[in-house]
Design an enzyme around this catalytic site. Sequence first.
Site, PDB file in Angstrom:
ATOM      1  N   CYS A 170      -3.590  -8.983   3.958  1.00  0.00           N
ATOM      2  CA  CYS A 170      -2.627  -9.041   2.855  1.00  0.00           C
ATOM      3  C   CYS A 170      -1.779  -7.779   2.826  1.00  0.00           C
ATOM      4  O   CYS A 170      -2.096  -6.783   3.468  1.00  0.00           O
ATOM      5  CB  CYS A 170      -3.326  -9.257   1.513  1.00  0.00           C
ATOM      6  SG  CYS A 170      -4.761  -8.228   1.220  1.00  0.00           S
TER       7      CYS A 170
ATOM      8  N   HIS B 182      -2.072 -12.451  -7.741  1.00  0.00           N
ATOM      9  CA  HIS B 182      -2.071 -11.262  -8.592  1.00  0.00           C
ATOM     10  C   HIS B 182      -1.333 -11.518  -9.904  1.00  0.00           C
ATOM     11  O   HIS B 182      -1.356 -10.682 -10.800  1.00  0.00           O
ATOM     12  CB  HIS B 182      -1.442 -10.083  -7.846  1.00  0.00           C
ATOM     13  CG  HIS B 182      -2.177  -9.749  -6.583  1.00  0.00           C
ATOM     14  ND1 HIS B 182      -1.778 -10.229  -5.350  1.00  0.00           N
ATOM     15  CD2 HIS B 182      -3.305  -9.039  -6.368  1.00  0.00           C
ATOM     16  CE1 HIS B 182      -2.629  -9.804  -4.428  1.00  0.00           C
ATOM     17  NE2 HIS B 182      -3.559  -9.087  -5.018  1.00  0.00           N
TER      18      HIS B 182
ATOM     19  N   LYS C  80       0.823  -1.206   0.000  1.00  0.00           N
ATOM     20  CA  LYS C  80       0.000   0.000   0.000  1.00  0.00           C
ATOM     21  C   LYS C  80       0.863   1.265   0.000  1.00  0.00           C
ATOM     22  O   LYS C  80       1.897   1.337   0.641  1.00  0.00           O
ATOM     23  CB  LYS C  80      -0.943   0.001   1.208  1.00  0.00           C
ATOM     24  CG  LYS C  80      -2.051  -1.042   1.116  1.00  0.00           C
ATOM     25  CD  LYS C  80      -2.957  -0.805  -0.080  1.00  0.00           C
ATOM     26  CE  LYS C  80      -4.050  -1.832  -0.189  1.00  0.00           C
ATOM     27  NZ  LYS C  80      -5.258  -1.461   0.515  1.00  0.00           N
TER      28      LYS C  80
ATOM     29  N   SER D 254     -13.146 -15.721  -2.769  1.00  0.00           N
ATOM     30  CA  SER D 254     -13.768 -15.519  -4.082  1.00  0.00           C
ATOM     31  C   SER D 254     -13.176 -16.465  -5.118  1.00  0.00           C
ATOM     32  O   SER D 254     -12.012 -16.857  -5.041  1.00  0.00           O
ATOM     33  CB  SER D 254     -13.586 -14.072  -4.537  1.00  0.00           C
ATOM     34  OG  SER D 254     -12.219 -13.745  -4.617  1.00  0.00           O
TER      35      SER D 254
ATOM     36  N   ARG E  58      -6.587  -2.692 -11.938  1.00  0.00           N
ATOM     37  CA  ARG E  58      -7.683  -2.926 -10.984  1.00  0.00           C
ATOM     38  C   ARG E  58      -8.228  -1.605 -10.463  1.00  0.00           C
ATOM     39  O   ARG E  58      -7.491  -0.786  -9.916  1.00  0.00           O
ATOM     40  CB  ARG E  58      -7.229  -3.804  -9.830  1.00  0.00           C
ATOM     41  CG  ARG E  58      -8.327  -3.998  -8.780  1.00  0.00           C
ATOM     42  CD  ARG E  58      -8.100  -5.228  -7.927  1.00  0.00           C
ATOM     43  NE  ARG E  58      -8.900  -5.237  -6.715  1.00  0.00           N
ATOM     44  CZ  ARG E  58     -10.214  -5.453  -6.653  1.00  0.00           C
ATOM     45  NH1 ARG E  58     -10.889  -5.671  -7.776  1.00  0.00           N
ATOM     46  NH2 ARG E  58     -10.860  -5.448  -5.508  1.00  0.00           N
TER      47      ARG E  58
END
Length: 753
Positions: A643, A694, A117, A433, A515
Site C-alpha cells: 500500500c 481509511h 509515507k 483483517s 492511528r
Amino acid sequence: MTIINHTLGFPRVGLRRELKKAQESYWAGNATREELLTVGRELRARHWEQQKQAGVDLLPVGDFAWYDHVLTTSLLLGNVPARHQNKDGSIDIDTLFRIGRGRAPTGEPAAAAEMTKWFNTNYHYMVPEFVKGQQFKLTWTQLLDEVDEALALGHKIKPVLLGPVTYLWLGKVKGEPFDRLSLLNDILPVYQQVLAELAKRGIEWVQIDEPALVLELPPAWLEAFKPAYDALQGQVKLLLTTYFEGISDNLATIAALPVQGLHVDLVHGKDDVAELHNRLPADWLLSAGLINGRNVWRADLTEKYAQIKDLVGKRDLWVASSCSLLHSPIDLSVETRLDAEVKSWFAFALQKCGELALLRDALNSGDTAAITEWSAPIQARRHSTRVHNAEVEKRLAAITAQDSQRASPYEVRAQAQRQRFNLPKWPTTTIGSFPQTTEIRGLRLDFKKGNLDASHYRTGIAEHIKQAIVEQERLGLDVLVHGEAERNDMVEYFGEHLDGFIFTQNGWVQSYGSRCVKPPVVIGDVSRPQAITVDWAKYAQSLTDKPVKGMLTGPVTILCWSFPREDVSRETIAKQIALALRDEVADLEAAGIGIIQIDEPALREGLPLKRSDWDAYLQWGVEAFRLNAAVAKDDTQIHTHMCYCEFNDIMDSIAALDADVITIETSRSDMELLESFEAFEYPNEIGPGVYDIHSPNVPSVEWIEALLAKAAQRIPAERLWVNPDCGLKTRGWPETRAALANMVQAAQNLRQA
C-alpha cells in the site's frame, strides 16, 4: 561559545494516547470541539514542560498537529482542495479532518486526500494537492497561536516550519498538468508573512525543515532553494533543518544559502563532521543531530562526544536529536514489565532529552564521567546471550540461491492453481483483517491482563472467526480470510511469537491521524519456536468449502515496522525473519491452506532515500521475500499486499518477488498506480484496491465498476482481482458490510457484462 541543546519535535499523541482518544471521541460526536481543543492545549503544555524538566534548552513549537504536520502546513498556506472547503471559504478544524479522513462532524463528506509515507519512516502524511493558477494566503494561524501559548508559559522556544521547497516536493498536481515548482513564488509571500509575525513576537530562531535536501534532487529543484531563501532571509535567524540522511551531495548548494544555521542528521547520514565544519560558512551555527530520534536504543554518549568534541570552541554548536522525536515512544519510566537488563538498553523520547542534557554538559565542561556511566549498559549488551543465537547464525550462513526459487515458473504455477481453486473471473477477496470491535479488543485485553483463561479466550476468538466466515459467505466473497481477531497489530502479533523480539506496554508512536502503533523491538537473533498462525487458519478453513487465505506479515515489513537492532545490518535481520516465516509457510501448506498471503506493504518505504543506494536494498529485500515464500508448492498460491506505493521505479523488483497475486492500494490515486504495471507488462495477477478503507465513506457499485473498468483498460481482466485497498481492522461492521456488498455486486455485474 556555550553549547545548548534542542529537539526537532516531540511526540504529539500523549503518554496514554490522549490525543487519539480525544480525536475519535470528537469524530463520533461524543465530545465538543472545545473539549478537543482543550486536550490539545493540555498536551502541548505538558510536553513543553516535560522537555524542559528533562534538560532541553530550546523547545520546539509547531511540531504538534491535529492530524499531520504536512496537512497543517497546507492549511497554513490556505491550500484546501475545493471538495473539502467550507461554503463560506473559512478554514476550521473540521476542514482539516475532511481532508485527512473524508468526513468530519460538520460539512459534506468528500474523498480524503491521498496519504503516503513520510520519507522512509512509518509515519504518513497527507499529500498536498496543487492545481494550476492556485492562490495561497495565510488563513490557518495554528503555529502563531501555539507560539503565543508557549511564550505565555514562559518557555524559550524555536518555532518549527516545514520549508517551502520540501512542501512543494511532497505534493501532487491535480487536473491540468503543470510544474508544481512554479508555485514557489506564490507560496513565499505566505512564508514571509509568517516569519514577520514570528519576528514581532521576539522569536530569534526558526527551525525551517527542508528534508528534501537529503535526496538526490533534480537540478531545477536544487536550484530553487537559493531564490526561495533569498526571499525569506532577514526577519529571524533560520536554522535550515535536514534529517533522515546525509547532505554531502547537496552541500555546495546548502552552503550558499542565506541562512544562519544548519541542522544535520549525524546518525543516519555519513557526513564527516570535520568536512562540514570546513565547508560551511564560519559564522553559521551547526546543529549536530547526534541522538537517534527514530529508535529506542540508549545512545553511546562517549561515542557521540568523540564525534563532535573537536568542534567545541571552533564554531557555534548545538546538540540535538537526529530528527523529530515523533518517531520514538514518549517515556521509558512507565515500562514496568521490562526486566532491568533490557530496560537499561533503551531510551525513549524523554530519556533522549536527558541524553542531550548529559552530552551538552560534557561538551561544555569536558567532564565525561556522567556520559561514561550512562553508556556502560551498551557495552554489556554487545556480549549478552539474549542477543546472539548460534543456531540462527548457522542457518543464515547456510542459505543457497536455490532456497529463494519457486519450483516452477509462474505460468506453470498459475495453471496448477486454476485447476485447484476454479475461481470465477473477477475473483473477490479482502486483504485480511475485519473490524476490531470493542468485544474483540476487550477479549484480548482480558486475556492479556489474566482476567480470562486460555480456554475461554480461544473459545471467544473462535466465535469471532466463525462470524467472519459467515459474514463473508453471506456477502458472496470468493476467497475468504479468518479476520485476524486474535491480532492486535500485523507486526506485533508475529513479534510476540518469534524469539528475538520484545514488547513495551506504552511504546506507542503515531502512524497517521489518530492511528498509533506499538512497534516491537528486535533485541536479538530471530527464530520461530513453534507455529504461529496454523491453528486459526486450519480452524477457519474447516468452516467453509471456499479457500481461506493464510495471513503472514512479510520479513521486510516486520523489519521496517519494528525498532531494529543497531549492531547488525537490516539485511541480516530481514533474512533471519524470512527463515522463521519460511517454516510457517511450510506448516500452513501441510495443514491444507492453499492460498497464503505474505504482506509486504513496507517494501518500498524501506528504500534508502538516495537512489544510488536502492539496488543493494532491493536485492536483499526481494531475496528475503522469496526466501520466505519459495518453499511453497506449485499449486499453493502466494499473494502479497502493498500500500501507499509508487511502483514505476521499482517494477523490476516487484516482478522479481514472483508472487502469484499482488494486491495494491490504488483507489485514492484513481487507479494511476496501474500505469506502472501496464507499462512494465507485469505478468502475474493483480488486485487493485477499489475503495479506500481509511475513510468511513461507502463506495457505490457504480464507483467500483468504474474503477474496475479503468483497471481493465490497463490489465487483462482475466488477471484482475477485486478487493479493498487494505485491511478492514479500523472500520465498523455496518460500513464494512455495505462496502463489501457493493464490491461483490460490482464484480458480479462485470462477470455478466
